[in-house]
Design an enzyme around this catalytic site. Structure first.
Site, short mmCIF file in Angstrom:
data_model
loop_
_atom_site.label_atom_id
_atom_site.label_comp_id
_atom_site.label_asym_id
_atom_site.label_seq_id
_atom_site.Cartn_x
_atom_site.Cartn_y
_atom_site.Cartn_z
N ALA A 187 45.87 49.68 34.86
CA ALA A 187 46.77 48.52 34.02
C ALA A 187 45.86 47.22 34.02
O ALA A 187 46.65 46.35 33.48
CB ALA A 187 47.94 48.24 35.08
N ARG A 243 36.02 41.24 32.15
CA ARG A 243 34.58 41.15 32.46
C ARG A 243 33.96 41.88 31.64
O ARG A 243 32.50 41.72 31.51
CB ARG A 243 34.21 41.07 34.08
CG ARG A 243 34.36 40.02 34.84
CD ARG A 243 34.06 40.35 36.27
NE ARG A 243 34.93 41.21 37.07
CZ ARG A 243 34.85 41.66 38.25
NH1 ARG A 243 33.79 41.38 38.78
NH2 ARG A 243 35.75 42.43 38.59
#
Length: 491
Positions: A13, A18
């Site tokens: 989820a 990043r």
């Protein structure tokens, strides 16, 4: 008897910020599968009755990627409460409320985790009668990881995040992988007791360990030596690193289990669903993608890319790009060939150098050897298509098909203007533009009368190197002719 989990919940989820990508982390690919696809494949490989994937960010796309691997996978949507604990709780809601047995919780970003490890985890968990079993690993430096705190009997007492750990706890080298086995009832009850962390606003799955220990329940650790299986993808550098390791394992499996010969693993990339038969040689610089299947005793490469392509026993495919194609037994392809979707090459057939095919059915022992575009064509067995032939299949609006019969011959530099039918046993003369059908046994010829215009170069290209060469050639010929006609001189 092998222990089988009742269910596997895959947590997928997160946003994956990043990754520096507009694409959700779970949708990035290595080895021909999305990251979530690898997780679902491992979960389904356990034989669990239920596999649930928890989604939130780009939920529809992540769900579709999961279902591309296992169509009947369950999908749970995480709500506005963040954290791994809440994600697992949402996953539980898709399962029967009276479910008993072992529930595994994995993550959608650990692509090297495999079903065998999950089955070993399940077996150890059930054999020890533990309420919770966590997969752990040992690092020389576990900085940044949650530490696994054990008691004197080796049982897990707590999982402490690095930021909250004491200096003494930070000396512990055993870390939490985030992969768990739970007794279904314990997980359901413990998650109901776990609160939302007030500082982070998240509900943590690791807090289930604290709840279980608080109730006097047994929590064990399953130490995994193969740490690659616990490594998650957080950025594109890790994606590449894990992709390279997955490729190494895939090639190793092809060589050890299927008997393939991979000459240079460093330059060969193969997706996880690809099969390669015994004694097939894969030369350097090859990429085998998707559902590609290669038979036994073949020669692939060098410098060949095959995607979703079937290559049957004994075939040779050299310096070729093929997509959704079928290459028959003992057929040869290349070098520098481009097989587009819908290409079928029969047994013993040939597609040669600098040939492009598309929606082409080329029969057994038929040959398209050189410098040809063969699109929307059906070519009969034993037929030869000469160098430089063009199947003109597009009229600017629609595509049309050409059919060439068996044992026919199309001469070099011909253009076949589709839709056309060229019968069995036909010859088409070199340089023909075929605009009418050719019946069996006929010779098809369409050539204009050749006309040579004297003096054209001197009139239209005067003062050029071409004109100079032409003048010299004419002078030489005239000189040779005059020499040949001179009478011999007497003494």
């Amino acid at each position: 008897m092998t222990a089988t989990p009742a269910a596997v919940i895959v947590l997928s989820a997160g946003d994956g910020t990043r990754m520096k990508s507009r694409l959700n982390k779970a949708l990035h690919r290595i080895g021909g599968r999305t990251l979530v696809g690898h997780a679902v494949a491992a979960a389904a490989g356990t034989g669990a009755s239920y596999v649930t994937v928890v989604v939130r960010a780009q939920k529809d796309d992540v769900a579709a990627a999961a279902r591309a691997v296992v169509e009947k996978v369950l999908i749970a949507e995480q709500d506005d409460v963040y954290g791994t604990g809440r994600a697992a709780e949402c996953g539980l809601q898709t399962l029967p409320p009276d479910l008993t047995g072992t529930v595994l919780v994995t993550t959608g970003d650990t692509p090297l985790l495999d079903a065998r490890t999950l089955l070993q985890l399940t077996a150890e968990h059930e054999a020890s009668a533990a309420a919770v079993t966590v997969i752990t690993g040992v690092l020389d430096d576990a900085t940044g990881y949650g530490r696994v705190v054990r008691d004197d009997h080796g049982n897990v007492r707590a999982i402490v995040e690095h930021k909250q750990a004491t200096e003494e706890q930070r000396q512990i080298n055993e870390f939490n992988s985030g992969l768990f086995a739970f007794d279904a009832a314990v997980l359901r009850q413990a998650l109901a007791e776990v609160g939302v962390n007030s500082a982070a606003g998240e509900k943590y799955l690791t807090d289930v360990v604290e709840v279980a220990v608080g109730h006097g329940l047994l929590v064990r650790a399953h130490v995994l030596d193969d740490l690659w299986q616990t490594e998650g993808v957080n950025d594109k550098a890790q994606l590449a690193r894990l992709g390279a390791e997955l490729n190494r394992r895939t090639l190793d499996k092809l060589m050890r289990e299927q008997g393939a010969v991979i000459e240079d693993p460093a330059s060969t990339w193969v997706d996880v669903e690809v099969t390669v038969g015994a004694d097939t040689i894969v030369h350097p610089g090859c990429q085998l993608y998707g559902a590609t299947s290669i038979g036994a005793g073949c020669e692939i490469g060098p410098d060949t890319t095959l995607k979703d392509t079937e290559v049957r026993d004994g075939a040779s495919v050299i310096r070729t790009h093929a997509d959704l194609a079928l290459i028959g037994q003992d057929a040869t392809v290349g070098p520098f060939s481009y097989l587009r979707p819908g290409t079928t090459l029969g047994a013993g057939g040939k597609i040669g150098g600098f040939v492009e095919t598309k929606n082409a059915q080329i029969g057994d022992d038929a040959k398209v050897p050189h410098l040809t575009y063969c699109g929307d064509a059906v070519i009969g067995a034993g037929t030869n298509i000469g160098a430089g032939t063009i199947f003109a299949n597009y009229d600017g609006v629609n595509k049309h098909q050409t059919r060439v019969g068996e044992n026919s011959f199309v001469g070099s530099n011909s253009v076949i203007v589709a839709p056309r039918t060229i019968g069995d046993g036909v010859y088409v003369a070199a340089g023909s533009a075929v605009v009418e059908d050719v019946e069996p046994g006929q010779l098809g010829v369409t050539r204009a009368h050749q006309r040579n215009v004297d003096g054209w170069v001197f009139r239209r290209r005067a003062d050029t190197a071409t004109a100079t060469s032409a003048k010299q050639a004419i002078d030489r010929a005239a000189h040779e002719e005059s020499t040949e006609t001179e009478e011999p001189q007497g003494n």
